[in-house]
Write an enzyme that holds these catalytic residues in place. Structure first.
Site, mmCIF file in Angstrom:
data_model
loop_
_atom_site.group_PDB
_atom_site.id
_atom_site.type_symbol
_atom_site.label_atom_id
_atom_site.label_comp_id
_atom_site.label_asym_id
_atom_site.label_seq_id
_atom_site.Cartn_x
_atom_site.Cartn_y
_atom_site.Cartn_z
ATOM 1 N N LYS A 32 -4.410 -6.768 3.033
ATOM 2 C CA LYS A 32 -4.409 -5.625 2.106
ATOM 3 C C LYS A 32 -5.827 -5.331 1.611
ATOM 4 O O LYS A 32 -6.238 -4.179 1.479
ATOM 5 C CB LYS A 32 -3.460 -5.895 0.923
ATOM 6 C CG LYS A 32 -3.512 -4.824 -0.161
ATOM 7 C CD LYS A 32 -3.004 -3.499 0.356
ATOM 8 C CE LYS A 32 -3.234 -2.249 -0.431
ATOM 9 N NZ LYS A 32 -3.626 -2.146 -1.763
ATOM 10 N N GLU B 137 -10.277 1.761 3.529
ATOM 11 C CA GLU B 137 -9.924 2.949 2.711
ATOM 12 C C GLU B 137 -11.174 3.470 1.976
ATOM 13 O O GLU B 137 -11.447 4.672 1.967
ATOM 14 C CB GLU B 137 -8.837 2.535 1.725
ATOM 15 C CG GLU B 137 -8.503 3.527 0.640
ATOM 16 C CD GLU B 137 -7.534 2.910 -0.398
ATOM 17 O OE1 GLU B 137 -6.494 2.355 -0.013
ATOM 18 O OE2 GLU B 137 -7.839 2.982 -1.602
ATOM 19 N N HIS C 283 -7.583 -3.553 4.268
ATOM 20 C CA HIS C 283 -7.056 -2.176 4.261
ATOM 21 C C HIS C 283 -7.832 -1.356 3.226
ATOM 22 O O HIS C 283 -8.293 -0.243 3.498
ATOM 23 C CB HIS C 283 -5.554 -2.203 3.931
ATOM 24 C CG HIS C 283 -4.975 -0.868 3.575
ATOM 25 N ND1 HIS C 283 -5.189 -0.262 2.353
ATOM 26 C CD2 HIS C 283 -4.220 0.007 4.290
ATOM 27 C CE1 HIS C 283 -4.588 0.913 2.331
ATOM 28 N NE2 HIS C 283 -3.983 1.097 3.498
ATOM 29 N N ASN C 284 -7.996 -1.918 2.046
ATOM 30 C CA ASN C 284 -8.682 -1.182 0.988
ATOM 31 C C ASN C 284 -10.163 -0.983 1.297
ATOM 32 O O ASN C 284 -10.731 0.062 0.975
ATOM 33 C CB ASN C 284 -8.513 -1.893 -0.355
ATOM 34 C CG ASN C 284 -7.161 -1.599 -0.974
ATOM 35 O OD1 ASN C 284 -6.213 -1.294 -0.256
ATOM 36 N ND2 ASN C 284 -7.049 -1.702 -2.278
ATOM 37 N N SER D 129 0.825 -1.207 0.000
ATOM 38 C CA SER D 129 0.000 0.000 0.000
ATOM 39 C C SER D 129 0.858 1.255 0.000
ATOM 40 O O SER D 129 1.955 1.268 0.542
ATOM 41 C CB SER D 129 -0.928 0.035 1.214
ATOM 42 O OG SER D 129 -1.652 1.252 1.209
HETATM 43 C C1 6PG Z 1 -3.114 1.500 -1.760
HETATM 44 C C2 6PG Z 1 -4.355 1.671 -2.585
HETATM 45 C C3 6PG Z 1 -4.160 1.104 -3.938
HETATM 46 C C4 6PG Z 1 -5.234 1.527 -4.923
HETATM 47 C C5 6PG Z 1 -6.338 0.532 -4.978
HETATM 48 C C6 6PG Z 1 -7.717 1.045 -4.856
HETATM 49 O O1 6PG Z 1 -3.241 0.941 -0.693
HETATM 50 O O2 6PG Z 1 -2.057 1.937 -2.203
HETATM 51 O O3 6PG Z 1 -5.432 1.019 -1.980
HETATM 52 O O4 6PG Z 1 -4.019 -0.260 -3.814
HETATM 53 O O5 6PG Z 1 -5.610 2.832 -4.792
HETATM 54 O O6 6PG Z 1 -6.126 -0.113 -6.196
HETATM 55 O O7 6PG Z 1 -8.218 1.301 -6.078
HETATM 56 P P1 6PG Z 1 -9.744 1.464 -6.435
HETATM 57 O O8 6PG Z 1 -10.217 2.673 -5.695
HETATM 58 O O9 6PG Z 1 -9.682 1.678 -7.914
HETATM 59 O O10 6PG Z 1 -10.451 0.215 -6.089
#
Ligand code: 6PG
Length: 459
Positions: free
Chosen positions: A183, A190, A186-187, A129
């Site tokens: 991960k 996010e 994490h997303n 990330s």
């Molecule tokens: C990170 C981000 C990175 C990316 C993802 C999300 O942790 O560096 O999460 O992995 O921004 O691909 O992308 P989307 O918003 O397109 O799903």
């Protein structure tokens, strides 16, 4: 300092180039291959570094590296990863290590680890990330693989990772897909944090008519308190841009899949993650642009918030939603750990996320300091998280009711409050659901006076 180790990189798009430069800075020698050879050559020429060797094909890359080879794949998740693995296979020796540093699905990483393991090749699913900037300056690294692969790559990864007060932002989360699972969550978090920030922006912008200077100063102020984080700072930064105003941007969000995968994992494991789910859905709804435009012609509201909440209340609402997303995401990791028997230590997560990654921020410090020496069942039992939920609860409700009245959609905040109200409710109306199921399908139910016995009733 020149180090003896030699590392292979497959894929030289921006992430690959930046990781390559990071490794070169650390003193490693790098052999790299990219499908577009010309792009790789241009990159090498721009660097003029004799520790970087550009290969013409995968064969040359593999022959160039000493055994056991360590090769980092930075290719698009999905089939491209399988294609590169298939091309490498006949050329690799026992003990060579393939490290997939893309956003792969954890199930694919489990399968690849199994298939390559049968051939004596080590496979590491490495969650990375921090975007391209993180790859250059130090990303957060979530390792999934065997102990021997961990021992063989730990030093390289430690040097490459972001550094925080707690050490390198790197941890071994267990075998197979464990790193990519962490991960993925994490997303998911996010997505939730980004959605909550979008909701706060909508409220200030459309609902309260705040100027962009006022919005910037609000987010800057939030960044000085408990919300201090990369994403809040980034929000102020994008609002400040002189090149692009936010209202010039099509309000239809993209997604590559990790958020959706998190929901699928939640459904598979029976762990509710509604704040994250609402955030994934919010992007999907935003993408229904034509329909939104059409329906907005049929019905129109001014969306003014007559009763504007204070900035303190908005800040607290953001804290409330963010904590809900963290609790839900970590509950899901806890459940996956059990289901997959990963040797994952939850306490390693905040240290790995403290710097380098998109979720970095002061919340992680509280998580780290409060779980020292304890093993909470859920993040909701960590006192800081619980106390913040209780402290911010009322403000979150004020913000939500003001927005409801003004028809400003708040999907992530709504989902957070409903989840909290349910999870803290000793009684829920699912006694009715059970009665209905039994009435139409004879599915059986439990009575309070004998809660271990499934009974069927006549209705
Ligand atoms: C990170 C981000 C990175 C990316 C993802 C999300 O942790 O560096 O999460 O992995 O921004 O691909 O992308 P989307 O918003 O397109 O799903």
């Amino acid at each position: 300092m020149k180090l003896d180790s030699h590392i292979g990189i497959v894929g030289l798009a921006t992430m690959g180039q930046n990781l390559c430069l990071n490794l070169l800075d650390q003193g490693y020698r790098v052999a790299a291959w990219n499908l577009e050879t010309q792009e790789a050559i241009r990159f090498a020429e721009s660097q003029d570094n004799d520790s970087l060797h550009i290969c013409e094909d995968l064969d040359e890359l593999i022959q160039h590296l000493p055994v056991p080879r360590k090769i980092i794949l930075l290719v698009r998740a999905g089939e491209p990863v399988d294609e590169v693995i298939a091309q490498c296979l006949g050329l690799l020796y026992q003990g060579d290590i393939l490290i997939d540093a893309g956003n792969s699905h954890y199930g694919d990483s489990e399968r690849r680890a199994r298939e390559l393991g049968e051939k004596g090749v080590e496979f590491v699913g490495l969650g990375v990330s921090g975007g391209s900037e993180g790859a250059r300056r130090g990303p957060s690294l979530m390792f999934g693989g065997s102990d021997s692969a961990w021992q063989a790559t730990k030093e390289i990864l430690e040097r490459t990772a972001a550094q925080s007060d707690y050490g390198p932002c790197l941890a071994n989360f267990g075998k197979g897909g464990a790193g990519h699972f962490v991960k993925m969550i994490h997303n998911g978090i996010e997505y939730a944090e980004m959605q909550l920030l979008a909701e706060a922006y909508d409220l200030m912008n459309r609902g309260m008519g705040m100027s962009s200077a006022e919005q910037i100063s609000a987010f800057e102020r939030f960044n000085e308190g408990p919300l201090n984080s990369f994403l809040v700072e980034l929000t102020a930064r994008v609002l400040r841009s002189r090149q692009t105003r936010l209202d010039e941007i099509v309000d239809s969000a993209g997604q590559k899949g990790t958020g959706r995968w998190a929901l699928e994992a939640g459904l598979d494991l029976g762990v509710p993650i509604p704040t994250i789910a609402a955030s994934v859905d919010a992007r999907a709804v935003s993408a229904l642009l034509d329909r939104r435009l059409r329906l907005s012609q049929r019905i129109s509201f001014d969306r003014d918030v007559s009763n504007a909440p204070s900035l303190e209340d908005i800040e607290r609402a953001l804290i409330f939603g963010k904590i809900c997303a963290f609790v839900q995401g970590v509950d899901l990791i806890e459940s996956a750990k059990e289901a997959h028997q990963w040797s994952l230590n939850i306490a390693d997560i905040p240290k790995t996320w403290r710097e380098g990654c998109i979720l970095r921020g002061v919340l992680l410090d509280h998580w780290i300091s409060e779980i020292e020496g304890t093993e909470p069942k859920s993040l909701i039992d960590v006192s800081y998280f619980w106390e913040e939920l209780v402290r911010c609860d009322e403000a979150a409700r004020i913000v939500l009711s003001d927005c409801m009245e003004a028809r400003i959609p708040m999907p992530a905040l709504t989902a957070s409050l409903s989840w909290f109200d349910s999870i803290t409710s000793g009684r829920l109306p699912q006694n009715l659901t059970q009665a209905q199921r039994d009435a139409f399908g004879a599915h059986g139910l439990y009575l309070w006076n004998d809660p271990d016995r499934l009974v069927h009733k006549e209705w």
